[in-house]
Write a protein that holds these residues in place. Structure first.
Motif, PDB file in Angstrom:
ATOM      1  N   LYS A   2       0.111   4.192  -7.408  1.00 47.33           N
ATOM      2  CA  LYS A   2       1.465   4.212  -7.925  1.00 47.33           C
ATOM      3  C   LYS A   2       1.427   4.595  -9.406  1.00 47.33           C
ATOM      4  O   LYS A   2       0.558   4.155 -10.158  1.00 47.33           O
ATOM      5  N   ALA A   3       2.387   5.406  -9.813  1.00 47.60           N
ATOM      6  CA  ALA A   3       2.491   5.811 -11.209  1.00 47.60           C
ATOM      7  C   ALA A   3       3.955   5.979 -11.575  1.00 47.60           C
ATOM      8  O   ALA A   3       4.759   6.449 -10.761  1.00 47.60           O
ATOM      9  N   ALA A   4       4.310   5.568 -12.790  1.00 46.72           N
ATOM     10  CA  ALA A   4       5.669   5.779 -13.297  1.00 46.72           C
ATOM     11  C   ALA A   4       5.698   7.138 -13.991  1.00 46.72           C
ATOM     12  O   ALA A   4       5.030   7.342 -15.009  1.00 46.72           O
ATOM     13  N   VAL A   5       6.454   8.065 -13.448  1.00 50.15           N
ATOM     14  CA  VAL A   5       6.468   9.442 -13.926  1.00 50.15           C
ATOM     15  C   VAL A   5       7.765   9.701 -14.685  1.00 50.15           C
ATOM     16  O   VAL A   5       8.859   9.374 -14.203  1.00 50.15           O
ATOM     17  N   CYS A   6       7.634  10.287 -15.856  1.00 48.77           N
ATOM     18  CA  CYS A   6       8.797  10.634 -16.682  1.00 48.77           C
ATOM     19  C   CYS A   6       9.088  12.121 -16.532  1.00 48.77           C
ATOM     20  O   CYS A   6       8.227  12.969 -16.782  1.00 48.77           O
ATOM     21  N   GLU A  14       6.072   7.073  -8.369  1.00 51.31           N
ATOM     22  CA  GLU A  14       5.605   8.021  -7.359  1.00 51.31           C
ATOM     23  C   GLU A  14       4.207   7.660  -6.885  1.00 51.31           C
ATOM     24  O   GLU A  14       3.455   6.955  -7.567  1.00 51.31           O
ATOM     25  N   ASP A  15       3.870   8.168  -5.703  1.00 53.27           N
ATOM     26  CA  ASP A  15       2.496   8.079  -5.208  1.00 53.27           C
ATOM     27  C   ASP A  15       1.733   9.303  -5.693  1.00 53.27           C
ATOM     28  O   ASP A  15       2.196  10.447  -5.508  1.00 53.27           O
ATOM     29  N   ILE A  68       5.336  13.681 -16.493  1.00 48.05           N
ATOM     30  CA  ILE A  68       4.341  13.062 -17.371  1.00 48.05           C
ATOM     31  C   ILE A  68       4.203  11.570 -17.073  1.00 48.05           C
ATOM     32  O   ILE A  68       5.211  10.869 -16.888  1.00 48.05           O
ATOM     33  N   VAL A  69       2.976  11.098 -17.051  1.00 45.54           N
ATOM     34  CA  VAL A  69       2.710   9.661 -16.978  1.00 45.54           C
ATOM     35  C   VAL A  69       2.377   9.204 -18.398  1.00 45.54           C
ATOM     36  O   VAL A  69       1.332   9.557 -18.947  1.00 45.54           O
ATOM     37  N   LEU A  70       3.302   8.462 -18.992  1.00 47.31           N
ATOM     38  CA  LEU A  70       3.096   7.950 -20.340  1.00 47.31           C
ATOM     39  C   LEU A  70       2.143   6.749 -20.328  1.00 47.31           C
ATOM     40  O   LEU A  70       1.700   6.308 -19.276  1.00 47.31           O
ATOM     41  N   GLY A  71       1.872   6.218 -21.536  1.00 49.07           N
ATOM     42  CA  GLY A  71       1.056   5.006 -21.644  1.00 49.07           C
ATOM     43  C   GLY A  71      -0.299   5.270 -22.275  1.00 49.07           C
ATOM     44  O   GLY A  71      -1.205   5.764 -21.605  1.00 49.07           O
ATOM     45  N   GLU A 122      -1.619   2.871 -11.856  1.00 49.77           N
ATOM     46  CA  GLU A 122      -2.631   1.902 -11.402  1.00 49.77           C
ATOM     47  C   GLU A 122      -4.040   2.272 -11.878  1.00 49.77           C
ATOM     48  O   GLU A 122      -4.902   1.394 -11.973  1.00 49.77           O
ATOM     49  N   TYR A 123      -4.256   3.552 -12.206  1.00 44.30           N
ATOM     50  CA  TYR A 123      -5.581   3.981 -12.658  1.00 44.30           C
ATOM     51  C   TYR A 123      -5.425   4.977 -13.805  1.00 44.30           C
ATOM     52  O   TYR A 123      -4.432   5.715 -13.881  1.00 44.30           O
TER      53      TYR A 123
END
Length: 381
Positions: A2-6, A14-15, A68-71, A122-123
């Protein structure tokens, strides 16, 4: 995973495939990730960020149309290694790392680049050379603050405060982190200024010796200024009196004495001011109000054009420095300060959310009375 995508300023969970670590890289399972002010800017000002990246020579910086996956502030557990790694840590070892990866000959900034997905997932992949083991006994919620505290430590080092007073304008997360690091550096007078009552209280908890509401009290008069640095006329009067007395003594090498005093640090100087707001107009206000020969350290990220009357800084001989990020030693030192207990970032931590709550968390951070720093737990449902 799982990832939070901007995308276009909006978040969706999203997966995505679990990333594969490349040469010199390791894969981490994300335990905690912090929401940084830079993440807020990146979401709202992606166009400006892209233009800025071009000016800086970083063409791969995120754009609003990309996914984009921020963080970039994170703590993780080691999962696996890529090729050409030393493999010094066992799986499950807790790791913090500088948010930067290398693909071939190209550097990518983790969390601000579609080719370097960040830790709101998650990764996440990191470079082994920039990874550091978290000592046993350090709580996850504290270790996750390594990156922002490294930013603050770099700012404090560049500020070279020494025995001068320090004034922190703006007590958001980075201002509070700077207060923690000023205290760790042994600075005796730390003045914190913020409109928010909640953040003023956090500033006290972090170690500020004087806390002011700028609507009621000026930070420039809230402490005892050492020497004649309040204004140009005060400094001129001091110089006139001192030189007059020295020249009244026959054969006294008054010029050499003045130069010697300057070399020994005896010349009048103002405080070191940390601008941690990043809003147009604040720097100009500091120019107008700061004492003579102050040193200003620009820390707040201002994404808009700003207007400053440099003639004010010129007449006051104000020194202006800007800071960005940190080096690996400063990052490692920030982790050491947390592990040793010399720095406790607990006051900054005001909430923890899951990936699905990220959009609301970004909105909540706009209210200074509610939050300072929110951490993300990718396992929370």
């Amino acid at each position: 995973m799982k990832a939070a995508v901007c995308h276009q300023g909006e978040f969706s969970v999203e997966d995505r495939p679990v990333p594969t670590p490349g040469p010199g890289q390791v894969l981490l399972r994300v335990v905690r990730a912090g929401i940084c002010g830079s993440d807020l800017h990146a979401r709202q000002h992606a166009d400006e960020l892209a233009a800025l990246g071009t000016d800086l020579g970083y063409e791969a910086i995120m754009r609003p149309e990309q996914h984009i996956v921020l963080g970039h502030e994170f703590l993780g557990e080691l999962v696996s290694y890529g090729t050409k790694t030393r493999r010094k840590w066992k799986p499950g070892t807790r790791i913090v790392a500088l948010p930067m990866v290398k693909h071939g000959d190209e550097i990518h900034m983790t969390g601000f680049d579609q080719d370097a997905p960040g830790a709101f997932a998650e990764y996440v992949v990191v470079q082994e050379a920039f990874a550091f083991e978290v000592p046993k006994g350090v709580p996850d919620e504290l270790a996750a603050f390594t990156e922002p505290l490294a930013v603050a430590w770099h700012a404090v080092r560049r500020g070279e405060v020494g025995r001068r007073p320090a004034i922190v304008i703006g007590c958001g997360p980075i201002g509070l982190a700077i207060i923690l690091m000023l205290k760790a550096a042994g600075v005796k007078t730390i003045v914190a200024s913020d409109f928010s009552a909640a953040r003023r209280e956090l500033a006290r908890q972090c170690g500020a010796t004087v806390v002011v509401d700028p609507r009621e009290q000026s930070p420039w008069t809230a402490y005892k200024q050492p020497g004649p640095v309040g204004s140009i006329t005060e400094l001129a009067d001091f110089g006139l009196t001192a030189v007059g007395r020295m020249r009244a003594v026959p054969l006294l090498p008054w010029g050499h004495l003045l130069r010697a005093g300057d070399r020994l640090g005896a010349a009048p100087s103002g405080p070191v001011v940390f601008e941690c707001v990043g809003v147009p107009g604040v720097m100009d206000q500091i120019f107008a109000a700061a004492p003579v020969r102050s040193r200003i350290v620009g820390v707040g990220v201002c994404m808009e054009p700003d207007r400053m009357r440099t003639v004010l800084a010129l007449n006051k001989e104000i020194e202006l420095r800007f800071v960005f990020a940190y080096d690996p030693e400063e990052f490692a030192h920030a982790l050491h300060l947390i592990a040793s207990g010399k720095v406790d970032p607990t006051p900054l931590h005001t909430g923890t959310v899951g990936l699905g709550e990220l959009s609301q968390a970004f909105s909540d951070l706009g209210d200074p009375e509610r939050h300072a720093k929110i951490l993300v737990d990718p396992t929370a449902r």
